[in-house]
Design a protein around this motif. Structure first.
Motif, mmCIF file in Angstrom:
data_model
loop_
_atom_site.group_PDB
_atom_site.id
_atom_site.type_symbol
_atom_site.label_atom_id
_atom_site.label_comp_id
_atom_site.label_asym_id
_atom_site.label_seq_id
_atom_site.Cartn_x
_atom_site.Cartn_y
_atom_site.Cartn_z
ATOM 1 N N ARG A 131 41.101 38.694 33.064
ATOM 2 C CA ARG A 131 41.420 37.504 34.148
ATOM 3 C C ARG A 131 41.489 37.797 35.522
ATOM 4 N NH1 ARG A 131 46.173 35.877 30.760
ATOM 5 N NH2 ARG A 131 48.014 36.601 32.164
ATOM 6 N N THR A 132 42.472 38.846 35.669
ATOM 7 C CA THR A 132 42.430 39.201 36.839
ATOM 8 C C THR A 132 41.172 40.100 37.502
ATOM 9 O OG1 THR A 132 44.756 39.665 36.609
ATOM 10 C CG2 THR A 132 43.867 40.751 38.737
ATOM 11 N N VAL A 133 40.352 40.757 36.681
ATOM 12 C CA VAL A 133 39.319 41.295 37.067
ATOM 13 C C VAL A 133 38.287 40.341 37.545
ATOM 14 C CG1 VAL A 133 37.257 42.859 36.584
ATOM 15 C CG2 VAL A 133 39.586 43.449 35.736
ATOM 16 N N LEU A 134 38.231 39.262 36.752
ATOM 17 C CA LEU A 134 37.450 38.131 36.682
ATOM 18 C C LEU A 134 37.366 37.444 38.126
ATOM 19 C CD1 LEU A 134 34.866 36.691 35.871
ATOM 20 C CD2 LEU A 134 36.428 35.143 34.547
ATOM 21 N N ALA A 135 38.825 37.148 38.593
ATOM 22 C CA ALA A 135 39.019 36.507 39.698
ATOM 23 C C ALA A 135 38.704 37.631 40.804
ATOM 24 C CB ALA A 135 40.460 36.303 39.748
ATOM 25 N N HIS A 136 38.956 38.773 40.953
ATOM 26 C CA HIS A 136 38.566 39.658 41.697
ATOM 27 C C HIS A 136 36.948 39.641 42.001
ATOM 28 C CE1 HIS A 136 39.240 43.102 44.259
ATOM 29 N NE2 HIS A 136 38.220 43.941 43.564
ATOM 30 N N LEU A 137 36.355 39.872 40.829
ATOM 31 C CA LEU A 137 34.902 39.787 40.895
ATOM 32 C C LEU A 137 34.309 38.721 41.495
ATOM 33 C CD1 LEU A 137 32.357 41.316 39.891
ATOM 34 C CD2 LEU A 137 32.363 40.119 37.948
ATOM 35 N N GLN A 138 34.948 37.417 41.237
ATOM 36 C CA GLN A 138 34.483 35.913 41.896
ATOM 37 C C GLN A 138 34.688 35.931 43.357
ATOM 38 O OE1 GLN A 138 35.966 33.373 39.172
ATOM 39 N NE2 GLN A 138 34.035 33.555 37.583
ATOM 40 N N GLU A 139 35.782 36.613 43.625
ATOM 41 C CA GLU A 139 36.257 36.690 45.175
ATOM 42 C C GLU A 139 35.217 37.220 45.721
ATOM 43 O OE1 GLU A 139 39.916 38.166 45.311
ATOM 44 O OE2 GLU A 139 41.088 36.411 44.535
ATOM 45 N N GLN A 140 34.601 38.211 45.213
ATOM 46 C CA GLN A 140 33.396 39.129 46.089
ATOM 47 C C GLN A 140 31.977 38.273 45.865
ATOM 48 O OE1 GLN A 140 33.556 43.189 44.859
ATOM 49 N NE2 GLN A 140 35.750 43.182 45.179
ATOM 50 N N GLY A 141 32.049 37.046 45.226
ATOM 51 C CA GLY A 141 30.835 36.263 45.260
ATOM 52 C C GLY A 141 30.084 36.662 44.097
ATOM 53 N N HIS A 142 30.496 37.308 42.997
ATOM 54 C CA HIS A 142 29.802 37.751 41.750
ATOM 55 C C HIS A 142 30.231 36.983 40.523
ATOM 56 C CE1 HIS A 142 28.260 40.740 44.569
ATOM 57 N NE2 HIS A 142 29.320 41.364 44.521
ATOM 58 N N GLY A 143 29.583 36.980 39.486
ATOM 59 C CA GLY A 143 29.955 36.356 38.153
ATOM 60 C C GLY A 143 30.253 35.044 38.273
ATOM 61 N N LYS A 144 29.736 34.255 39.120
ATOM 62 C CA LYS A 144 30.172 32.820 39.141
ATOM 63 C C LYS A 144 29.686 32.009 37.916
ATOM 64 C CE LYS A 144 29.524 32.281 44.021
ATOM 65 N NZ LYS A 144 28.839 31.670 45.419
ATOM 66 N N GLY A 145 30.821 31.281 37.395
ATOM 67 C CA GLY A 145 30.575 30.712 36.360
ATOM 68 C C GLY A 145 30.778 31.466 34.888
ATOM 69 N N TRP A 146 31.020 32.583 35.268
ATOM 70 C CA TRP A 146 31.619 33.351 34.121
ATOM 71 C C TRP A 146 33.111 33.199 33.444
ATOM 72 C CZ3 TRP A 146 30.298 39.398 35.173
ATOM 73 C CH2 TRP A 146 28.893 39.678 34.961
ATOM 74 N N LYS A 147 32.914 33.409 32.205
ATOM 75 C CA LYS A 147 34.451 33.307 31.634
ATOM 76 C C LYS A 147 34.938 34.609 31.173
ATOM 77 C CE LYS A 147 33.637 28.604 29.756
ATOM 78 N NZ LYS A 147 34.331 27.873 30.667
ATOM 79 N N VAL A 148 36.193 34.624 30.732
ATOM 80 C CA VAL A 148 36.810 36.270 30.357
ATOM 81 C C VAL A 148 35.909 36.878 29.259
ATOM 82 C CG1 VAL A 148 38.548 37.249 29.153
ATOM 83 C CG2 VAL A 148 39.066 35.597 31.276
ATOM 84 N N ALA A 149 35.342 35.693 28.347
ATOM 85 C CA ALA A 149 34.715 36.350 27.331
ATOM 86 C C ALA A 149 33.037 36.956 27.822
ATOM 87 C CB ALA A 149 34.205 35.339 26.156
#
Length: 201
Positions: A131-149
């Motif tokens: 969840r931390t990686v996902l938040a970090h990725l989305q802060e950079q404008g990537h993986g929008k709409g992604w969930k942890v799965a």
């Protein structure tokens, strides 16, 4: 690296989208059912009494599965409805933005870039939660709409081990994550690097 991550986040074809979406739908359903069964355990009881709740819920799931099988066997055409529902759910779960046509050849995710992203999100810790990686990725404008799965499926596709229970400093409970030790280069790669001739004077 940001461009490579953007291409990795956007890579998709119809077949890849359905395949990835099917895996995500299956994972989400199994995770939800597992959590539902596990939630039946009572912490105020001990021994076999505490396990009655999960056992009862397992029996309910078994009865529901048998009932569904009996209905489909009696009305085979219902299978087409189930297949249609699954394809629709998989297509929706696998939704990503399509890469530009001139980027298709280089849309394959770069393992080094993903490893660098994980280490960046990890900081000085020995592990990081997804969840931390996902938040970090989305802060950079990537993986929008992604969930942890979604992130987990992509990391496992790159053969990056995702551990079911990882504890990091400051977290209350362990959850899915990646360990620094699992991001080390493979022995073959490490051997190649150690035996490479030095260019130093």
């Amino acid at each position: 690296m940001r461009r490579q991550l953007a291409l990795w986040a956007a890579r998709t074809t119809a077949a890849d989208r359905l395949c990835r979406g099917s895996a995500l739908v299956w994972q989400r359903r199994t995770d939800a059912l597992t959590a539902w069964v596990r939630a039946g355990r009572r912490d105020d009881l001990d021994g076999w009494r505490a396990a009655l709740g999960p056992l009862l819920r397992l029996a309910v799931l078994g009865a529901a599965a048998y009932a569904l099988w009996a209905v489909v066997r009696a009305l085979p055409w219902l299978m087409w409805l189930l297949v249609g529902w699954w394809i629709r759910a998989a297509w929706k779960a696998g939704t990503t933005a399509a890469p530009a046509a001139d980027d298709e050849a280089s849309a394959e995710p770069d393992l080094d870039a993903v490893r660098a992203l994980l280490l960046e999100a990890m900081g000085t810790a020995d592990a990081v939660h997804l969840r931390t990686v996902l938040a970090h990725l989305q802060e950079q404008g990537h993986g929008k709409g992604w969930k942890v799965a979604d992130l987990r499926a992509r990391l496992e596709a790159l053969h990056i081990p995702v551990q079911p229970k990882v504890k990091v400093p400051g977290s209350k409970s362990p959850t899915r994550g990646v360990r620094r030790a699992d991001l080390a280069p493979s022995p073959a790669v490490a051997g190649e690097m150690s035996t490479a001739p030095s260019t130093a004077a």
